[in-house]
Motif scaffolding. Structure first.
Motif, mmCIF file in Angstrom:
data_model
loop_
_atom_site.group_PDB
_atom_site.id
_atom_site.type_symbol
_atom_site.label_atom_id
_atom_site.label_comp_id
_atom_site.label_asym_id
_atom_site.label_seq_id
_atom_site.Cartn_x
_atom_site.Cartn_y
_atom_site.Cartn_z
ATOM 1 N N ASP A 15 0.842 -1.210 0.000
ATOM 2 C CA ASP A 15 0.000 0.000 0.000
ATOM 3 C C ASP A 15 0.872 1.252 0.000
ATOM 4 O O ASP A 15 0.510 2.271 -0.581
ATOM 5 C CB ASP A 15 -0.902 0.062 1.245
ATOM 6 C CG ASP A 15 -2.103 -0.872 1.142
ATOM 7 O OD1 ASP A 15 -2.180 -1.616 0.146
ATOM 8 O OD2 ASP A 15 -2.939 -0.857 2.052
ATOM 9 N N GLY A 53 -3.643 2.415 -3.140
ATOM 10 C CA GLY A 53 -4.775 1.952 -3.936
ATOM 11 C C GLY A 53 -5.220 2.947 -4.991
ATOM 12 O O GLY A 53 -5.482 2.589 -6.141
ATOM 13 N N ALA A 54 -5.269 4.218 -4.613
ATOM 14 C CA ALA A 54 -5.790 5.230 -5.529
ATOM 15 C C ALA A 54 -4.899 5.422 -6.749
ATOM 16 O O ALA A 54 -5.305 6.018 -7.737
ATOM 17 C CB ALA A 54 -5.944 6.557 -4.798
ATOM 18 N N GLN A 55 -3.667 4.912 -6.672
ATOM 19 C CA GLN A 55 -2.716 5.131 -7.759
ATOM 20 C C GLN A 55 -2.652 3.962 -8.743
ATOM 21 O O GLN A 55 -1.885 3.995 -9.686
ATOM 22 C CB GLN A 55 -1.312 5.368 -7.179
ATOM 23 C CG GLN A 55 -1.227 6.595 -6.305
ATOM 24 C CD GLN A 55 -1.574 7.845 -7.074
ATOM 25 O OE1 GLN A 55 -1.214 7.994 -8.241
ATOM 26 N NE2 GLN A 55 -2.320 8.738 -6.447
ATOM 27 N N LEU A 56 -3.470 2.929 -8.494
ATOM 28 C CA LEU A 56 -3.242 1.743 -9.328
ATOM 29 C C LEU A 56 -4.320 1.533 -10.370
ATOM 30 O O LEU A 56 -4.473 0.466 -10.929
ATOM 31 C CB LEU A 56 -3.029 0.499 -8.465
ATOM 32 C CG LEU A 56 -3.993 0.170 -7.334
ATOM 33 C CD1 LEU A 56 -5.291 -0.354 -7.880
ATOM 34 C CD2 LEU A 56 -3.356 -0.838 -6.418
ATOM 35 N N LEU A 57 -5.057 2.582 -10.651
ATOM 36 C CA LEU A 57 -6.223 2.368 -11.491
ATOM 37 C C LEU A 57 -5.991 2.579 -12.978
ATOM 38 O O LEU A 57 -6.439 3.559 -13.552
ATOM 39 C CB LEU A 57 -7.353 3.237 -10.980
ATOM 40 C CG LEU A 57 -7.770 2.770 -9.585
ATOM 41 C CD1 LEU A 57 -8.809 3.680 -9.004
ATOM 42 C CD2 LEU A 57 -8.267 1.348 -9.615
ATOM 43 N N ASN A 60 2.186 8.529 -1.130
ATOM 44 C CA ASN A 60 1.892 9.254 0.119
ATOM 45 C C ASN A 60 3.144 9.722 0.854
ATOM 46 O O ASN A 60 3.057 10.523 1.778
ATOM 47 C CB ASN A 60 1.041 8.384 1.052
ATOM 48 C CG ASN A 60 -0.376 8.217 0.524
ATOM 49 O OD1 ASN A 60 -0.891 9.097 -0.165
ATOM 50 N ND2 ASN A 60 -0.982 7.077 0.811
ATOM 51 N N ARG A 72 -0.589 -7.327 -5.184
ATOM 52 C CA ARG A 72 -0.673 -6.471 -6.362
ATOM 53 C C ARG A 72 0.684 -6.341 -7.045
ATOM 54 O O ARG A 72 1.641 -5.832 -6.500
ATOM 55 C CB ARG A 72 -1.288 -5.121 -6.027
ATOM 56 C CG ARG A 72 -0.536 -4.330 -5.040
ATOM 57 C CD ARG A 72 -1.206 -2.973 -4.868
ATOM 58 N NE ARG A 72 -2.373 -3.077 -4.008
ATOM 59 C CZ ARG A 72 -2.781 -2.082 -3.235
ATOM 60 N NH1 ARG A 72 -2.152 -0.934 -3.225
ATOM 61 N NH2 ARG A 72 -3.834 -2.226 -2.480
ATOM 62 N N MET A 74 -10.373 -1.243 1.790
ATOM 63 C CA MET A 74 -9.187 -0.632 1.197
ATOM 64 C C MET A 74 -9.604 0.627 0.466
ATOM 65 O O MET A 74 -10.280 0.549 -0.538
ATOM 66 C CB MET A 74 -8.546 -1.617 0.222
ATOM 67 C CG MET A 74 -7.309 -1.104 -0.448
ATOM 68 S SD MET A 74 -6.577 -2.358 -1.503
ATOM 69 C CE MET A 74 -7.597 -2.257 -2.952
ATOM 70 N N SER A 75 -9.225 1.778 0.958
ATOM 71 C CA SER A 75 -9.629 3.018 0.312
ATOM 72 C C SER A 75 -8.995 3.076 -1.063
ATOM 73 O O SER A 75 -7.858 2.671 -1.245
ATOM 74 C CB SER A 75 -9.170 4.220 1.117
ATOM 75 O OG SER A 75 -7.810 4.475 0.906
ATOM 76 N N GLY A 76 -9.727 3.581 -2.007
ATOM 77 C CA GLY A 76 -9.158 3.633 -3.353
ATOM 78 C C GLY A 76 -9.232 2.286 -4.031
ATOM 79 O O GLY A 76 -9.038 2.166 -5.218
ATOM 80 N N GLY A 77 -9.517 1.260 -3.278
ATOM 81 C CA GLY A 77 -9.654 -0.055 -3.886
ATOM 82 C C GLY A 77 -11.086 -0.259 -4.308
ATOM 83 O O GLY A 77 -11.384 -0.678 -5.393
ATOM 84 N N ARG A 96 -14.162 5.485 1.244
ATOM 85 C CA ARG A 96 -13.173 5.634 2.294
ATOM 86 C C ARG A 96 -13.783 6.346 3.492
ATOM 87 O O ARG A 96 -14.822 6.991 3.378
ATOM 88 C CB ARG A 96 -11.985 6.439 1.792
ATOM 89 C CG ARG A 96 -12.417 7.766 1.124
ATOM 90 C CD ARG A 96 -11.302 8.746 1.078
ATOM 91 N NE ARG A 96 -10.287 8.340 0.120
ATOM 92 C CZ ARG A 96 -9.143 8.987 -0.037
ATOM 93 N NH1 ARG A 96 -8.871 10.042 0.709
ATOM 94 N NH2 ARG A 96 -8.274 8.603 -0.931
ATOM 95 N N HIS A 149 -3.123 4.657 6.160
ATOM 96 C CA HIS A 149 -3.946 5.156 5.046
ATOM 97 C C HIS A 149 -4.758 4.077 4.328
ATOM 98 O O HIS A 149 -5.328 4.335 3.293
ATOM 99 C CB HIS A 149 -3.098 5.889 3.989
ATOM 100 C CG HIS A 149 -2.145 6.883 4.561
ATOM 101 N ND1 HIS A 149 -2.561 8.063 5.136
ATOM 102 C CD2 HIS A 149 -0.790 6.862 4.680
ATOM 103 C CE1 HIS A 149 -1.484 8.736 5.556
ATOM 104 N NE2 HIS A 149 -0.414 8.027 5.307
ATOM 105 N N ARG A 150 -4.777 2.868 4.862
ATOM 106 C CA ARG A 150 -5.471 1.775 4.173
ATOM 107 C C ARG A 150 -6.957 2.090 3.974
ATOM 108 O O ARG A 150 -7.539 1.787 2.937
ATOM 109 C CB ARG A 150 -5.307 0.493 4.991
ATOM 110 C CG ARG A 150 -6.206 -0.662 4.553
ATOM 111 C CD ARG A 150 -5.502 -1.602 3.644
ATOM 112 N NE ARG A 150 -6.369 -2.707 3.246
ATOM 113 C CZ ARG A 150 -6.065 -3.567 2.297
ATOM 114 N NH1 ARG A 150 -4.931 -3.477 1.664
ATOM 115 N NH2 ARG A 150 -6.876 -4.541 1.978
ATOM 116 N N ARG A 210 -7.273 8.547 4.136
ATOM 117 C CA ARG A 210 -6.091 9.338 4.481
ATOM 118 C C ARG A 210 -6.004 9.540 6.001
ATOM 119 O O ARG A 210 -6.946 10.046 6.612
ATOM 120 C CB ARG A 210 -6.160 10.684 3.763
ATOM 121 C CG ARG A 210 -4.881 11.447 3.883
ATOM 122 C CD ARG A 210 -4.290 11.799 2.529
ATOM 123 N NE ARG A 210 -2.889 12.120 2.729
ATOM 124 C CZ ARG A 210 -1.965 12.121 1.797
ATOM 125 N NH1 ARG A 210 -2.282 11.792 0.566
ATOM 126 N NH2 ARG A 210 -0.732 12.422 2.076
#
Ligand code: SF4
Lengths: 221, 469
Positions: free
Chosen positions: A24, A29-33, A47, A85, B413-416, B421, B438-439, B442
């Motif tokens: 992570d 997570g937000a960066q893997l899309l 981060n 991942r 999982m945020s963003g997952g 979130r 941050h899982r 934020r």
């Protein structure tokens, strides 16, 4: 992704002095899309590299000269623990790294890395620290060598450390071989096994289909 | 070799296509399961002009990116989620694999639905592109998470190249105190042997306490093998397993079932089998577990105090603990009990099955969650949700003040999960498996615990356990 053979490199190395860096943190997570296998470098350590307002975090190692050009990462124990991942490997690779040296790795990351031709090197914790100390003492100028042919890491000061990599992966990396092609050399074994197994453990299959050479070619299914 | 074979040895030897020497093997794979984050595999194979060797052994669902709010579709809060979902759907259609799409009766978190639909079976090799695939070991399968490159390899060749792991046996002995759950057992084990304690091992969980657990609880234990850095976790199949599987959609039927059963009965480890490491855990002295830090190993009993980094064995551990305390905004010596919370979450592949929801509902029945607490439940699968609703469990949750969501990874999982979130800096009690920084959002501070503890905490507005615990 085109594979490059990995033999020997001598490059700037960045000491990331943290333990249990999880996937992570490597790529949030937000960066893997993205439905691709490329372009993940921007999200690497997102981060940590950026503040909440999106500005660069000046204290983070990869934002400091000359470490932003590092191709080798010196990491702590249990590096890349966490999720499977594979993007964690791609992010490191896309950013420009070719190798991570650490005392231990999350084991899914370890095998994902090898399969992507990205080298994870395991050496003792004290040795990683010593190399990191030397690198820092030279303010990043001292380069580290990773030699896959001889399985040796050489510190800026010339100390050598041996490491091991599973032989089949080492060969594949030296030859830049893709793993499916490598396995399909044993296609006959696969056909024989599966057709025998479909009789022996028929309960594990859905119906009596058998496979043959054509099953591996486009147009069969 | 002296001694008999372990469960792992037996399943392994029946899957060897080729032995490469140096402990590396080409193994046959019985089931490969994909979710939308692996959608790229289809394109990749197509570009290489490689078909899926056995489409009938390949499955897919959507769980990671899709929204869990009612009325959801392909659109996700996160911009590109839709892309993954639609590429997966297109790939599934084109290749003819089984696909459990949004709003089908089978959809759900892959590790919840694979056992539920009996796609996963004892004695099989099961892979999926997600680390918590270790969950499936609870049925007595060899199951582990692999990356996209590997899943493509499995799809194209029907096999996987693996080194055989070392084996560890964890015996859970003694009598399980009332109110103690599978989640508490596994959290305690992680605290005992560290988040790295299982590194490289296949862990077989055994002993009288395990034998008494239901299949769903066994799945919860094996789920968190990955938080021990183990390659996989597994539990010998027994009558509890067979009873659970019989009649489920993808389970063998009739004569096939009988054949399977007699094979499965041969699988448990021989009494004389040797393990590389054996650990005994006496369960009779355990209390409900709650994490205080940012690694699952940062765990203590509910009545215990947050540890002091200066007591750590190594400098590095000390540094890691101090960093965790800073992030969690806690001080050494504080009690974990009574810590005020902002949010509570029941869901994820660890604890979102029917038995989890029932247990939480028992705590919530006739109660209201505390003022200002945001509480969310996302059942692990569409089927779990349906069954829970048939029992009126959704009413209990809703009456208590919980949001009752659709199934998916949701706030694990945020963003997952489509960007769902918790608010920045929230303190959350969560039935999930990871309390990493941050899982869940934020600066969100996650405390892992059992569904019962999450429910009791939501009601109290602070970290609490249920009366019966
Ligand atoms: S619920 Fe959480 S841990 Fe489980 S598969 Fe989904 S994101 Fe991963």
């Amino acid at each position: 992704m085109e594979r490059k053979p990995f033999r020997k490199l001598t490059e700037i190395a960045a000491p990331l002095r943290r333990l249990n860096v999880d996937t992570d943190a490597i790529i949030p997570g937000a960066q893997l899309l993205k439905v691709t296998k490329g372009g993940f470098g921007q999200g690497l350590f997102y981060n940590w590299r950026y503040k909440e307002n999106g500005e660069e975090e000046p204290d983070f190692i990869l934002n400091k000269a000359p470490y932003q050009h590092a191709k080798i990462l010196l990491a702590g124990h249990n590096f890349a623990c966490g999720s499977s991942r594979e993007v964690a490997v791609w992010a490191l690779r896309d950013y420009g790294f070719r190798c991570v040296i650490a005392p231990s790795f999350g084991n899914i990351f370890y095998s994902n890395a090898l399969k992507n031709g990205f080298l994870p090197v395991v050496i003792a914790e004290d040795d990683v620290e010593r190399i990191s100390d030397e690198v820092e003492a030279s303010q990043g100028a001292g380069k580290v060598t990773v030699d896959l042919e001889k399985c040796r890491v050489v510190s800026p000061g010339g100390c050598e450390y041996a490491f091991e990599v599973p032989e089949n992966y080492r060969q594949a990396m030296l030859d830049a071989l893709d793993p499916i092609a490598a396995t399909l050399r044993f296609k006959d074994d696969i056909i024989a096994f599966q057709n025998r197994d479909r009789d022996r453990r028929s309960w594990a299959y859905f119906g009596p289909r058998k496979i043959d050479d054509d099953s591996f070619n486009m147009g069969d299914v | 070799m002296m001694g008999g074979e372990t469960l792992l040895d037996k399943i392994w030897r029946d899957h060897v296509i080729r032995d490469f020497g140096d402990n590396t093997y080409l193994l046959h794979v019985d089931r490969a399961f994909l979710h939308e984050l692996a959608a790229v595999a289809f394109e990749s194979l197509k570009n290489a002009r490689r078909p899926i060797l056995s489409p009938e052994l390949t499955f897919a669902t959507v769980d990671h990116l899709l929204d869990t709010t009612p009325g959801r579709g392909d659109d996700t809060i996160i911009p590109n989620g839709k892309d993954f979902i639609q590429k997966l759907r297109a790939g599934a259609r084109e290749t003819g694999i089984s696909f459990f799409d949004i709003d089908t009766a089978e959809q759900g978190i892959v590790h919840v639905i694979a056992p539920e639909q009996a796609v996963a079976l004892p004695g099989t090799v099961f892979v999926c592109c997600d680390s918590h695939t270790s969950t499936i070991g609870g049925l007595g399968a060899l199951a582990w998470g692999i990356g996209t490159t590997d899943i493509e390899h499995v799809m194209a060749t029907g096999g996987i190249v693996q080194t055989k792991p070392q084996t560890m046996r964890v015996n859970f002995t003694g009598a399980l105190p009332r109110g103690l759950t599978a989640k508490d057992l596994i959290l305690h084990l992680i605290g005992e042997i560290s988040a790295d304690g299982g590194n490289g091992y296949a862990i077989e969980y055994a002993g009288p306490v395990i034998e008494q657990l239901g299949v769903e609880e066994r799945l919860s234990i094996c789920n968190m093998s990955i938080e021990l850095s183990a390659r996989l976790g597994l539990i010998a199949p027994d009558d509890v397993t067979y009873e659970y599987l019989a009649g489920r959609p993808y389970a063998p039927k009739g004569a096939q079932w009988d054949m399977a059963l007699s094979y499965w009965r041969s699988l448990p480890s021989d009494p004389s089998a040797q393990y590389d490491r054996v650990i005994d855990i006496d369960c009779s002295v355990l209390t409900p577990q709650v994490t205080w830090g940012t690694s699952p190993e940062h765990v203590i009993g509910f009545h215990d105090h947050v540890p002091d980094p200066s007591q750590a064995e190594t400098k590095r551990e000390q540094a890691s603990m101090s960093r965790a305390l800073d992030y969690m905004e806690l001080k050494p010596g504080m009690r974990i009990a009574g810590l005020p919370i902002n949010a509570a979450f029941i869901g994820s592949c660890t604890n979102s099955r029917l038995s989890d929801l029932r247990a939480a509902a028992k705590v919530l029945e006739g109660r209201k969650i505390a003022e200002g607490v945001m509480a969310i439940c996302s059942p692990g699968s569409a089927q779990t949700k349906r069954l829970a609703e048939a029992e009126g469990i959704d009413r209990i949750f809703k009456d208590a003040g919980f949001e009752w969501r659709e199934s998916g990874c949701s706030l694990c999982m945020s963003g997952g999960a489509g960007g769902e979130r918790f608010p920045d800096h929230a303190r959350v009690v969560s039935s999930t498996n990871r309390n990493f920084e941050h899982r869940q959002g934020r600066n969100v501070k996650s405390h892992l615990a059992s569904p019962e503890t999450v429910a009791a905490s939501a009601v109290a507005g602070r970290i609490a356990i249920a009366e019966h615990q």
